[in-house]
Design a protein around this motif. Structure first.
Motif, PDB file in Angstrom:
ATOM      1  N   LEU A   1       0.794  -1.225   0.000  1.00 54.61           N
ATOM      2  CA  LEU A   1       0.000   0.000   0.000  1.00 54.61           C
ATOM      3  C   LEU A   1       0.831   1.282   0.000  1.00 54.61           C
ATOM      4  CD1 LEU A   1      -2.960  -0.971   2.395  1.00 54.61           C
ATOM      5  CD2 LEU A   1      -2.796  -1.256  -0.077  1.00 54.61           C
ATOM      6  N   SER A   2       2.135   1.161  -0.192  1.00 58.12           N
ATOM      7  CA  SER A   2       2.963   2.351  -0.389  1.00 58.12           C
ATOM      8  C   SER A   2       2.801   2.827  -1.829  1.00 58.12           C
ATOM      9  CB  SER A   2       4.432   2.033  -0.102  1.00 58.12           C
ATOM     10  OG  SER A   2       4.932   1.105  -1.070  1.00 58.12           O
ATOM     11  N   LEU A   3       3.235   4.054  -2.136  1.00 61.81           N
ATOM     12  CA  LEU A   3       3.133   4.559  -3.505  1.00 61.81           C
ATOM     13  C   LEU A   3       3.939   3.692  -4.468  1.00 61.81           C
ATOM     14  CD1 LEU A   3       3.233   8.458  -3.252  1.00 61.81           C
ATOM     15  CD2 LEU A   3       1.346   7.014  -4.013  1.00 61.81           C
ATOM     16  N   ARG A   4       5.119   3.262  -4.028  1.00 64.84           N
ATOM     17  CA  ARG A   4       5.934   2.420  -4.892  1.00 64.84           C
ATOM     18  C   ARG A   4       5.232   1.089  -5.162  1.00 64.84           C
ATOM     19  NH1 ARG A   4      11.275  -0.955  -3.582  1.00 64.84           N
ATOM     20  NH2 ARG A   4      11.695  -1.668  -5.701  1.00 64.84           N
ATOM     21  N   TRP A   5       4.503   0.585  -4.163  1.00 64.28           N
ATOM     22  CA  TRP A   5       3.765  -0.669  -4.315  1.00 64.28           C
ATOM     23  C   TRP A   5       2.732  -0.549  -5.427  1.00 64.28           C
ATOM     24  CZ3 TRP A   5      -1.458  -2.071  -3.351  1.00 64.28           C
ATOM     25  CH2 TRP A   5      -1.710  -3.454  -3.228  1.00 64.28           C
ATOM     26  N   PHE A   6       1.956   0.537  -5.408  1.00 60.67           N
ATOM     27  CA  PHE A   6       0.964   0.754  -6.459  1.00 60.67           C
ATOM     28  C   PHE A   6       1.631   0.860  -7.832  1.00 60.67           C
ATOM     29  CE2 PHE A   6      -1.538   2.274  -2.802  1.00 60.67           C
ATOM     30  CZ  PHE A   6      -2.722   1.579  -3.017  1.00 60.67           C
ATOM     31  N   PHE A   7       2.746   1.575  -7.868  1.00 59.25           N
ATOM     32  CA  PHE A   7       3.461   1.791  -9.126  1.00 59.25           C
ATOM     33  C   PHE A   7       3.963   0.477  -9.712  1.00 59.25           C
ATOM     34  CE2 PHE A   7       7.462   2.870 -11.375  1.00 59.25           C
ATOM     35  CZ  PHE A   7       6.948   3.710 -12.354  1.00 59.25           C
ATOM     36  N   GLU A   8       4.625  -0.355  -8.875  1.00 63.40           N
ATOM     37  CA  GLU A   8       5.196  -1.615  -9.356  1.00 63.40           C
ATOM     38  C   GLU A   8       4.114  -2.664  -9.603  1.00 63.40           C
ATOM     39  OE1 GLU A   8       8.110  -2.029 -10.372  1.00 63.40           O
ATOM     40  OE2 GLU A   8       9.130  -0.280  -9.573  1.00 63.40           O
TER      41      GLU A   8
END
Length: 393
Positions: free
Chosen positions: A85-92
């Motif tokens: 649920l981090s921004l990087r998580w959504f991105f990847e």
């Protein structure tokens, strides 16, 4: 509370937009995102598939989705991860070619068209699932909403792994799943075939400081839908009398207790050091199966997996009628088909342990094995990888 809910909805809308925008960027064709039990474990079928792809030295970029409170194990093992649920998580996540998970993703995330979603699930069902449930007793939802969300999520799945023909039919109906079911056996259970040797078992025992000569009893109960303090917060009321167990079994047995991943309240085991070990957060469950001489459970799917080892099982079902008739409901009669004795008191459980320790096992075990474990030959992971990854290359 209303302000918090509004703020949460705003955050969800913004992250959903960010996810959708990220999904329009170039796809990472060799990237696989893994997740186990909503990012709380390095375990189960996703772990087996991850380790197979890693050992085969494939050129995939393998990343784990991890709840921020459970990153320690991944850091200690040097396993690549992203905080869930981090921004990087959504991105990847949005750009990954493959998702591999054993539980549901947040229901407000829509899988991109370029992503292949492999739902491994996590057990052969005794308890009724999704649309088959007569009533939903989980907090924060009702049956109609629960089933609707479940079926909405299932539409995202491209592949669903089934451990046996029995489960295949249930999964199709309960999940309203119409895409590809891989009836391969469970990848996680390959370890029970390939790692079932004395050297491996002794290595695992040493990790828990279990003396070589002691019998190991694994107690792995399921969670109770109605034992909660709100959504996502479940407790377990230990009914096994540990004092009586220690008096009767303490000289030559060790009890390992493995609570369900939904349980958030830890057990107080003070006074039982050296006899009872809480293994809820140590070792993979399949590693615990390997070192267990006897399994005690209730309605958990663990007994389907443990049957592969053809070792004694005991069903400590002190709330059988309530759980079966009022809480969840079963697909078959536990009384008629359980591969081991059903007991309802601690004294009965102790007596069953003593009998099992003398290698007096239930004849039902072999019949049960033939019905529910026909695909467990140590090659399930290979079959899944060949069907999903090699076919997608």
């Amino acid at each position: 509370m209303l302000k918090k809910l509004k703020r949460l909805n705003v955050v969800r809308r913004l992250t959903k937009l960010f996810f959708q925008a990220s999904a329009k960027l170039p796809v990472k064709q060799k990237q696989v995102m893994f997740e186990s039990y909503s990012g709380k474990q390095y375990s189960c079928n996703p772990r087996a598939i991850y380790e197979y792809l890693k050992e085969e030295k494939t050129n995939y970029n393998l990343i784990w989705s991890v709840n921020k409170n459970f990153v320690k194990e991944f850091e200690e093992r040097n396993i690549p991860y992203i905080k869930r649920l981090s921004l990087r998580w959504f991105f990847e996540l949005a750009r990954s070619r493959y998702w591999v998970t054993n539980s549901r993703m947040p229901n407000w995330i829509q899988k991109p068209g370029h992503t292949t979603y492999v739902q491994t699930w996590h057990g052969t069902p005794l308890k009724k699932l999704a649309a088959d449930m007569d009533e939903v007793r989980m907090p924060g939802t009702d049956k109609e909403r629960y089933v609707e969300n479940f079926h909405k999520e299932a539409k995202n799945w491209d592949y669903l792994i089934s451990p046996n023909p029995y489960s295949t039919e249930i999964f199709k109906r309960a999940f309203a799943f119409e895409k590809t079911i891989l009836e391969t056996g469970y990848p996680r259970n390959d370890r029970l075939i390939n790692g079932n040797n004395e050297a491996k078992i002794e290595t695992l025992k040493k990790k828990l400081n279990i003396p070589h000569e002691k019998k190991v009893v694994l107690y792995a109960p399921t969670w109770r839908d109605h034992h909660n303090a709100g959504p996502g917060s479940y407790h377990f009321d230990l009914q096994l009398d540990l004092k009586r167990c220690q008096e009767q079994l303490g000289d030559d047995h060790v009890i390992l207790i493995r609570l369900h991943s939904f349980i958030t309240t830890p057990l107080n085991l003070s006074g039982y050091e050296g006899f009872v070990i809480d293994v809820t957060k140590s070792l993979d469950i399949n590693e615990l199966y390997l070192i267990a001489d006897i399994l005690i459970t209730d309605y958990s799917s663990v007994f389907f997996d443990f049957a592969i080892l053809r070792r004694p099982m005991i069903f400590f079902a002190y709330d059988l009628e309530e759980y079966r008739d009022d809480i969840r409901g079963f697909y078959f009669s536990l009384e008629d088909h359980a591969p081991g004795p059903i007991v309802k008191t601690s004294d009965e459980c102790i007596e069953a342990i003593i009998r099992a320790s003398k290698e007096i096992t239930d004849e039902k075990n072999e019949t049960f094995y033939q019905l529910y474990c026909p695909l467990d030959d140590g090659q399930a992971t290979r079959r899944v990888v060949e069907r999903v990854f090699k076919a997608g290359e």
